[in-house]
Motif scaffolding. Structure first.
Motif, mmCIF file in Angstrom:
data_model
loop_
_atom_site.group_PDB
_atom_site.id
_atom_site.type_symbol
_atom_site.label_atom_id
_atom_site.label_comp_id
_atom_site.label_asym_id
_atom_site.label_seq_id
_atom_site.Cartn_x
_atom_site.Cartn_y
_atom_site.Cartn_z
ATOM 1 N N MET A 140 16.691 47.325 -18.497
ATOM 2 C CA MET A 140 16.899 45.957 -18.914
ATOM 3 C C MET A 140 17.677 45.707 -19.904
ATOM 4 O O MET A 140 17.878 46.501 -20.944
ATOM 5 C CB MET A 140 15.487 45.476 -19.626
ATOM 6 N N SER A 141 18.655 44.783 -19.924
ATOM 7 C CA SER A 141 19.518 44.435 -21.074
ATOM 8 C C SER A 141 18.885 43.891 -22.314
ATOM 9 O O SER A 141 19.602 44.126 -23.271
ATOM 10 C CB SER A 141 20.635 43.637 -20.566
ATOM 11 N N ASP A 142 17.812 43.170 -22.221
ATOM 12 C CA ASP A 142 17.317 42.560 -23.228
ATOM 13 C C ASP A 142 16.153 43.487 -23.806
ATOM 14 O O ASP A 142 15.116 43.674 -23.162
ATOM 15 C CB ASP A 142 16.499 41.182 -22.829
ATOM 16 N N PRO A 143 16.185 43.923 -24.999
ATOM 17 C CA PRO A 143 15.399 44.887 -25.536
ATOM 18 C C PRO A 143 14.020 44.444 -25.910
ATOM 19 O O PRO A 143 13.122 45.228 -25.944
ATOM 20 C CB PRO A 143 16.199 45.519 -27.000
ATOM 21 N N ALA A 144 13.815 43.193 -26.033
ATOM 22 C CA ALA A 144 12.718 42.738 -26.208
ATOM 23 C C ALA A 144 11.644 42.611 -25.052
ATOM 24 O O ALA A 144 10.604 42.449 -25.020
ATOM 25 C CB ALA A 144 12.699 41.127 -26.750
#
Length: 255
Positions: A140-144
């Motif tokens: 995933m590119s979004d660490p959240a």
């Protein structure tokens, strides 16, 4: 900009080069499946060349239809009867071309279904797996977004479809494998490649057991839902490149 036209055969050659169609051992012929008029001004794209799509395309004044799921599948009845007759008659009567691209459209690094799905879900591709490198592997590119449940919510938000989850929604995301459509058979390859989460369109009964026994979370997101975006992106590219009209028509399918 003024709308132009493109020659049918020139378009077929351009698509063959762009999608590298000779590379694949596929289940159907890729390219021009039904020949229509020579000059193309209006192109309609859609996932499957169903009667509903053909009717909608005719209303748009289409000279050509571009799909992911066309006709003449390996092992099907070759007779032109029933629904096959109805579909072909519609195309031939109205002199409309049908272009279809199956595996080449799944695989293309820019216009492919896997690439377009990754763009919408925020998946960062890092490697490939499976026969012909059909499966994609990444993170995933979004660490959240850290859990399977987070990914499932992202799928529902971006695709408008709540996925079926096999596994624990609280499981943390690591390496994510994905392949659109009916790619459940690639689960074993995804596991061997190091995925702890796998996403596809469909899931079958044996796949559920393999996912449970391996500890790899499986998200089944819908065959149609995961394959809407490649043909749309390709149609937009053709419109921009050749200055022809393009309409993407989404015929809803719950599967």
């Amino acid at each position: 900009m003024d709308q132009k036209t493109i020659d049918r055969d020139d378009l077929a050659k351009y698509l063959a080069r762009t999608l590298d169609i000779t590379r694949f051992r596929d289940f159907c012929p890729n390219g021009l499946q039904v020949e229509g008029c020579r000059s193309i001004k209006t192109l309609v794209s859609g996932v499957t060349a169903s009667v509903a799509l053909l009717e909608a395309a005719l209303e748009k004044g289409a000279d050509a239809i571009l799909v992911h799921h066309g006709y003449f599948w390996r092992g099907e009845d070759m007779r032109v009867i029933g629904q096959k007759h109805r579909r072909l008659k519609m195309l031939l009567t109205h002199d409309v071309n049908l272009f279809a691209y199956h595996l080449p459209l799944d695989m293309h690094p820019e216009f492919g279904n896997n690439a377009q799905l990754a763009r919408r879900l925020g998946l960062r591709a890092e490697s490939r797996f499976g026969e012909d490198d059909l499966g994609w592997l990444g993170t995933m590119s979004d660490p959240a977004l850290v859990s399977v449940g987070d990914l499932a919510m992202q799928v529902e938000k971006r695709l408008g479809r709540r996925p079926l989850i096999i596994g624990d929604p609280a499981q943390r995301l690591g390496q994510i494998g994905w392949c659109t459509g009916a790619a459940q058979s690639l689960l074993g390859d995804a596991i061997a490649a190091g995925a702890n989460v796998y996403l596809s369109g469909e899931i079958s009964e044996p796949t559920v057991h393999l996912a449970r026994e391996s500890g790899v979370a499986y998200l089944a997101c819908g065959h149609h839902a995961t394959e809407r975006y490649g043909v749309q992106a390709l149609g937009e590219h053709l419109a921009a490149t050749f200055h022809i009209n393009h309409h993407f028509i989404d015929i809803d399918n719950p599967v």
